[in-house]
Design a protein around this motif. Structure first.
Motif, PDB file in Angstrom:
ATOM      1  N   ILE A  24     -25.910 -10.782 -22.067  1.00  0.00           N
ATOM      2  CA  ILE A  24     -24.526 -10.323 -22.020  1.00  0.00           C
ATOM      3  C   ILE A  24     -23.702 -11.122 -23.022  1.00  0.00           C
ATOM      4  O   ILE A  24     -23.785 -12.346 -23.064  1.00  0.00           O
ATOM      5  N   PRO A  41     -17.014  -9.963 -20.200  1.00  0.00           N
ATOM      6  CA  PRO A  41     -18.314  -9.533 -20.711  1.00  0.00           C
ATOM      7  C   PRO A  41     -18.129  -8.307 -21.616  1.00  0.00           C
ATOM      8  O   PRO A  41     -18.178  -7.166 -21.169  1.00  0.00           O
ATOM      9  N   SER A  43     -19.902  -6.941 -23.808  1.00  0.00           N
ATOM     10  CA  SER A  43     -21.012  -5.998 -23.974  1.00  0.00           C
ATOM     11  C   SER A  43     -21.114  -5.048 -22.779  1.00  0.00           C
ATOM     12  O   SER A  43     -21.830  -4.051 -22.849  1.00  0.00           O
ATOM     13  N   ILE A  44     -20.393  -5.327 -21.711  1.00  0.00           N
ATOM     14  CA  ILE A  44     -20.347  -4.436 -20.539  1.00  0.00           C
ATOM     15  C   ILE A  44     -19.062  -3.619 -20.562  1.00  0.00           C
ATOM     16  O   ILE A  44     -19.076  -2.404 -20.448  1.00  0.00           O
ATOM     17  N   THR A  46     -16.764  -2.301 -22.734  1.00  0.00           N
ATOM     18  CA  THR A  46     -16.678  -2.044 -24.174  1.00  0.00           C
ATOM     19  C   THR A  46     -15.416  -1.299 -24.596  1.00  0.00           C
ATOM     20  O   THR A  46     -15.134  -1.204 -25.782  1.00  0.00           O
ATOM     21  N   THR A  62     -16.127   0.211 -18.684  1.00  0.00           N
ATOM     22  CA  THR A  62     -17.470   0.359 -19.227  1.00  0.00           C
ATOM     23  C   THR A  62     -17.487   1.638 -20.061  1.00  0.00           C
ATOM     24  O   THR A  62     -16.629   2.508 -19.903  1.00  0.00           O
ATOM     25  N   TYR A 134     -16.522  -1.585  -9.202  1.00  0.00           N
ATOM     26  CA  TYR A 134     -17.822  -1.143  -9.694  1.00  0.00           C
ATOM     27  C   TYR A 134     -18.594  -0.477  -8.557  1.00  0.00           C
ATOM     28  O   TYR A 134     -18.274  -0.668  -7.377  1.00  0.00           O
ATOM     29  N   GLU A 138     -24.679  -0.851  -7.143  1.00  0.00           N
ATOM     30  CA  GLU A 138     -25.086  -1.775  -8.204  1.00  0.00           C
ATOM     31  C   GLU A 138     -24.687  -3.223  -7.907  1.00  0.00           C
ATOM     32  O   GLU A 138     -24.633  -4.050  -8.808  1.00  0.00           O
ATOM     33  N   GLN A 141     -26.687  -6.211  -9.428  1.00  0.00           N
ATOM     34  CA  GLN A 141     -26.573  -6.335 -10.884  1.00  0.00           C
ATOM     35  C   GLN A 141     -25.223  -6.929 -11.288  1.00  0.00           C
ATOM     36  O   GLN A 141     -25.114  -7.553 -12.332  1.00  0.00           O
ATOM     37  N   TRP A 142     -24.203  -6.730 -10.471  1.00  0.00           N
ATOM     38  CA  TRP A 142     -22.860  -7.193 -10.801  1.00  0.00           C
ATOM     39  C   TRP A 142     -22.558  -8.594 -10.283  1.00  0.00           C
ATOM     40  O   TRP A 142     -21.590  -9.224 -10.744  1.00  0.00           O
ATOM     41  N   VAL A 145     -22.079 -11.352 -12.949  1.00  0.00           N
ATOM     42  CA  VAL A 145     -20.961 -11.036 -13.838  1.00  0.00           C
ATOM     43  C   VAL A 145     -19.644 -11.333 -13.136  1.00  0.00           C
ATOM     44  O   VAL A 145     -18.756 -11.989 -13.679  1.00  0.00           O
TER      45      VAL A 145
END
Length: 156
Positions: A24, A41, A43-44, A46, A62, A134, A138, A141-142, A145
């Motif tokens: 990330i 972040p 790259s998440i 964007t 995102t 979010y 998920e 995965q979060w 972050v």
């Protein structure tokens, strides 16, 4: 001999299943008017989604719009404690996680199959806040972050 020839082909066919997650990319975002800063972040999240209502800051999305992130300095002219500030916000019922101190609050829950996470740090004249939404599916995965974003929130 034949196994030796097949093995590389088999290995190449498995690569998509074994794809390694990309690291990330993070960048510090600064709200110049108030000195609040937080790690984003990039790259998440964007896409930038403009300024939030109610105080200086920035909203991010995102690329597919499934998650959003807001960093904001909300005026606290009454110098409310984090507990009183949170109570005045009237968060949704059913908070799953809440921590309140004299310096900050964190509250999180699930609403419409989405996790919302809100942290606000008390500073001179402002509450420096992050809000992240979010998909609940998920969550794992979060977790990392959200933790990094939350722990990086600071002000001058």
């Amino acid at each position: 001999m034949m196994l030796h020839r097949i093995y590389p082909a088999m290995l190449l066919s498995l690569l998509p299943l074994c794809a390694v997650a990309q690291p990330i990319a993070w960048q510090t975002y600064l709200i110049e008017e108030t000195g609040a800063k937080v790690d984003v972040p990039v790259s998440i999240f964007t896409k930038q989604a403009g300024k939030p209502p109610g105080g200086p800051g920035r909203q991010f999305l995102t690329s597919d719009g499934r998650a959003n992130f807001t960093v904001q300095s909300i005026p606290n002219t009454s110098d409310d404690s984090p507990a009183l500030f949170l109570a005045k916000k009237k968060p949704p019922a059913g908070i799953i996680y809440k921590k309140v101190t004299s310096r900050f609050f964190v509250a999180s829950s699930v609403l419409n199959d989405r996790i919302w996470y809100n942290r606000c740090n008390r500073s001179a004249g402002y509450m420096q806040c992050v809000l992240i939404n979010y998909p609940a599916a998920e969550k794992r995965q979060w977790d990392g972050v959200v933790t990094r974003i939350s722990n990086s929130l600071a002000s001058k």
